[in-house]
Structures are given as structure tokens and as C-alpha cells.
Design an enzyme around this catalytic site. Structure first.
Site, PDB file in Angstrom:
ATOM      1  N   LYS A   1       0.520  -1.255   0.119  1.00  0.00           N
ATOM      2  CA  LYS A   1      -0.186  -0.134  -0.060  1.00  0.00           C
ATOM      3  C   LYS A   1       0.670   1.363   0.119  1.00  0.00           C
ATOM      4  O   LYS A   1       1.872   1.638   0.790  1.00  0.00           O
ATOM      5  CB  LYS A   1      -0.656   0.030   1.298  1.00  0.00           C
ATOM      6  CG  LYS A   1      -2.052   1.095   1.643  1.00  0.00           C
ATOM      7  CD  LYS A   1      -2.931   0.895   2.651  1.00  0.00           C
ATOM      8  CE  LYS A   1      -3.588   2.338   2.629  1.00  0.00           C
ATOM      9  NZ  LYS A   1      -4.968   2.164   3.404  1.00  0.00           N
TER      10      LYS A   1
ATOM     11  N   LYS B   1      -1.917  -1.844  -4.028  1.00  0.00           N
ATOM     12  CA  LYS B   1      -2.668  -0.342  -3.548  1.00  0.00           C
ATOM     13  C   LYS B   1      -2.800   1.166  -3.778  1.00  0.00           C
ATOM     14  O   LYS B   1      -2.060   1.105  -2.896  1.00  0.00           O
ATOM     15  CB  LYS B   1      -3.727   0.021  -2.159  1.00  0.00           C
ATOM     16  CG  LYS B   1      -4.650   0.846  -2.085  1.00  0.00           C
ATOM     17  CD  LYS B   1      -4.909   0.573  -0.644  1.00  0.00           C
ATOM     18  CE  LYS B   1      -6.012   1.956  -0.743  1.00  0.00           C
ATOM     19  NZ  LYS B   1      -6.083   1.744   0.855  1.00  0.00           N
TER      20      LYS B   1
HETATM   21  C1  PBG Z   1      -7.685   3.884   5.242  1.00  0.00           C
HETATM   22  C2  PBG Z   1      -8.081   3.536   4.006  1.00  0.00           C
HETATM   23  C3  PBG Z   1      -7.091   4.724   3.484  1.00  0.00           C
HETATM   24  C4  PBG Z   1      -8.055   3.411   2.404  1.00  0.00           C
HETATM   25  C5  PBG Z   1      -8.792   2.470   2.316  1.00  0.00           C
HETATM   26  N1  PBG Z   1      -8.208   2.239   3.440  1.00  0.00           N
HETATM   27  C6  PBG Z   1      -6.183   5.972   3.256  1.00  0.00           C
HETATM   28  C7  PBG Z   1      -5.854   5.969   4.135  1.00  0.00           C
HETATM   29  O1  PBG Z   1      -5.218   4.825   3.730  1.00  0.00           O
HETATM   30  O2  PBG Z   1      -5.386   7.257   4.005  1.00  0.00           O
HETATM   31  C8  PBG Z   1      -7.900   4.497   0.779  1.00  0.00           C
HETATM   32  C9  PBG Z   1      -9.183   3.788  -0.403  1.00  0.00           C
HETATM   33  C10 PBG Z   1      -9.880   5.062  -1.289  1.00  0.00           C
HETATM   34  O3  PBG Z   1      -8.903   6.007  -1.495  1.00  0.00           O
HETATM   35  O4  PBG Z   1     -10.370   4.579  -1.851  1.00  0.00           O
HETATM   36  N2  PBG Z   1      -7.112   2.504   6.118  1.00  0.00           N
END
Ligand code: PBG
Length: 328
Positions: free
Chosen positions: A198, A252
């Protein structure tokens, strides 16, 4: 290689039937995980302005949406809570309350007997007064204390009935810690889909609006999420999370990281998912609304790209729209 004059690639492009016959990848509703935003209330919905077509839904409407997923043959949904700011604390205690929004929604869907897998998010940001995924002490996101909190959160989600836990926090050691607690407590069939690779991405902006974390976040997430410049590290993270007990892994965001999807699938052969995140969705929808692109065609093209890159499935806000289209 010299091509004979008789080699004509256009032969297999002449008709829709022949093109279909030689198509390599297929997108189907069973490839989709539908992310949903849960909020308090009854028969209540509020649009997310930066995500046209996406709404936060009260639990009764989430149950309806889960039924819609089942009817559309979408196998899984993923729940994200819009938490009352008054419940956000330094210690993030609401994260493991059996009565938090996410856990109540999970139980409601289970009680309704809907044939859809329920995925939940394991990260502290919706419950954290400073918007971070881990606990903050003196301005530092502390790893091991965060993992203890995440384990409690994961267990509460499993007890509520979640089928798939999605640790999205990027703390070190959380997959192993969650897996051993699940085993110890008898949740042997609760799956973990690790957000393994991520990235610290600007594409999460609209999501943070949707869950009400934008205002809360102080600083950035670069001390735990990945540097977009790194690829080898993604493979080491995936290896580590599979080793610690993840059943499935995720890359991601999606579209800017298709090279990572392909490398992960080739190297590990594990069930591999991409998250087409909020910013990717918002860009396609916004350009479509301006009349600058055909958003339906771009939706389909972006999603087949994930299949071509080796993904087994995609988390996407387009899930209901594309499933309806694919189902005819
Ligand atoms: C937070 C989380 C995020 C997303 C999913 N879980 C955002 C972040 O890490 O700040 C993002 C998903 C999206 O942008 O559609 N744990």
C-alpha cells in the site's frame, strides 16, 4: 523476427465474433469487491461530493445494498465506517467496540442471511483523533502498541461475523499477530486479505472525505505507507505478509501500480487483488461529467487492465455499475 507478408494481425480483428474468440482476459461480476461507506441513522443516505454516484448509507440501507450485491453476483462487499467525530480518541478505543458502526453493520448483514462475503477494514484512522492508521505518541506513530490495538479490532470484527479481514494499516507484524489471535480464539476460517503493498498516495483524497478523516489527519502517512518509487520493497512486503499468514494480498492504488500487480502475481501466485481507489474513480467520473471522456468505456478499460495485469479481482466503487452492465 521477420514477418512473412502473409502474417496479418487484422485477420483476427475482422468481426466481433472472432475478436471474442481470441480475447485473452475476461472481467466478470465475480471479480469484484464493492466498498461501501456506513453511517448512523435510519433510511439515511448522504452523497460523497468528491465521488459522484457514491453515498454513505445507514445500516438498514447497507443491508439492502448487500442484497443488491448478491443479486448482481458480486461475491464480496467491504465496509468502511463514517465515525462520529465525538468518538475519535487518542487511544482509538471505538475501533474494537462490538457496537461500532462497522460491527453493527456486519451483524445486520449476517442476520439478514445474505449470500455475500463481508470484508472489513483493520486500521485505526476512522477512530483516531489525528487521522492516522496507528496510535500516535509524541508525534510518532508507534508500531507495536498499534499492532496490539489492531489485534483487538480484528477480533471484534471476526466475532461480529466478518468473513475477510483487510488490514490496511501497514504496521509491521500485524498479519502474524492477527492470525495467531484468530487461531487462538477459534476463528480458523476467517480470511485475511492483506493490504500488503500500500503506497503513500495522493489518490486517497476522496476516500478521506467519505470517512470524514480528511480534517483529522495531521501530517502524512509516509512513515508507514510505501514510497511510490519502490517496487522491490513491494515484493518483500508481500512475501512477509504471506509468510505471516495472509491468505490473499492487495496492491493499492491500482492503475499507477499495474507493474506491481503483475510482479506479485508472477512471483507468488497467491490470490492477488488491486484496489482501484477513490481518486482513480473520481478522475474517471469527473472527466466523464465534463464530457471529456466516455466514463463507461474508461471504467471497463481500467478494470480489464487489472485482469490483464494478473489480478484475481478488484476492489472498485464501480462494482454495482459494472456488474449490472456485465450481467446485461
Ligand atoms: C485507511 C484506508 C484508506 C483507504 C482504504 N483504507 C486511506 C488511507 O490510507 O489514508 C483508501 C481507499 C480509497 O482511496 O478508495 N486505512
Amino acid at each position: 523476427m521477420t514477418l512473412a507478408l502473409s502474417t496479418r494481425f487484422r485477420r483476427l480483428k475482422t468481426t466481433p465474433a472472432i475478436r471474442a474468440l481470441v480475447q485473452e482476459c475476461v472481467l466478470s461480476p465475480s471479480d469484484l469487491i464493492w466498498p461501501m461507506f456506513v453511517m448512523e441513522g435510519e433510511n439515511a443516505r448522504t452523497p460523497v461530493p468528491s465521488m459522484p454516484g457514491v453515498e454513505r448509507l445507514s445500516i438498514d440501507l447497507i443491508v439492502k445494498a448487500a442484497r443488491e450485491a448478491e443479486a448482481l453476483r458480486i461475491p464480496a462487499i467491504c465496509l468502511f465506517p463514517y465515525t462520529d467525530p465525538a468518538l475519535k480518541t487518542q487511544g482509538c478505543e471505538e475501533a474494537w467496540s462490538p457496537e461500532n458502526l462497522s460491527n453493527r453493520a456486519t451483524r445486520a448483514i449476517c442476520e439478514a442471511g445474505i449470500n455475500v462475503a463481508i470484508m472489513t477494514d483493520v486500521a485505526l484512522d476512522p477512530y483516531n483523533i489525528n487521522g492516522h492508521d496507528g496510535i500516535v505518541r509524541d508525534g510518532v506513530i508507534v508500531n507495536d502498541e498499534s499492532v496490539e490495538a489492531l489485534v483487538k479490532m480484528a477480533l471484534a470484527q471476526a466475532e461480529a461475523g466478518a468473513d475477510i479481514l483487510g488490514p490496511s494499516d501497514m504496521m509491521d507484524g500485524r498479519i502474524g499477530a492477527i492470525r495467531s489471535e484468530l487461531e487462538a480464539q477459534g476463528f480458523k476460517d476467517t480470511a485475511i486479505l492483506s493490504y500488503a503493498a500500500k503506497y503513500a498516495s495522493a489518490y486517497y483524497g476522496p476516500f478521506r472525505d467519505a470517512v470524514g478523516a480528511s480534517g483529522a489527519l495531521t501530517g502524512d502517512k509516509k512513515t508507514y505507507q510505501m514510497n511510490p518509487a519502490n517496487a522491490d520493497e513491494a515484493l518483500r512486503l508481500v512475501a512477509r505478509d504471506l509468510d505471516e499468514g495472509a491468505d490473499m494480498v492487495m496492491v493499492k492504488p491500482g492503475q499507477p501500480y499495474l507493474d506491481i500487480c503483475r510482479a506479485v502475481k508472477d512471483q507468488f501466485g497467491a490470490p492477488t487483488f488491486a484496489y482501484q481507489v477513490s481518486g482513480e474513480y473520481a478522475m474517471i467520473m469527473a472527466a466523464g461529467q465534463q464530457g471529456w471522456i466516455d466514463d463507461e468505456a474508461c471504467m471497463l478499460e481500467s478494470l480489464i487492465g487489472f485482469k490483464r495485469a494478473g489480478c484475481d479481482g478488484v476492489l472498485t466503487y464501480f462494482a454495482p455499475r459494472v456488474a449490472a452492465l456485465l450481467n446485461g
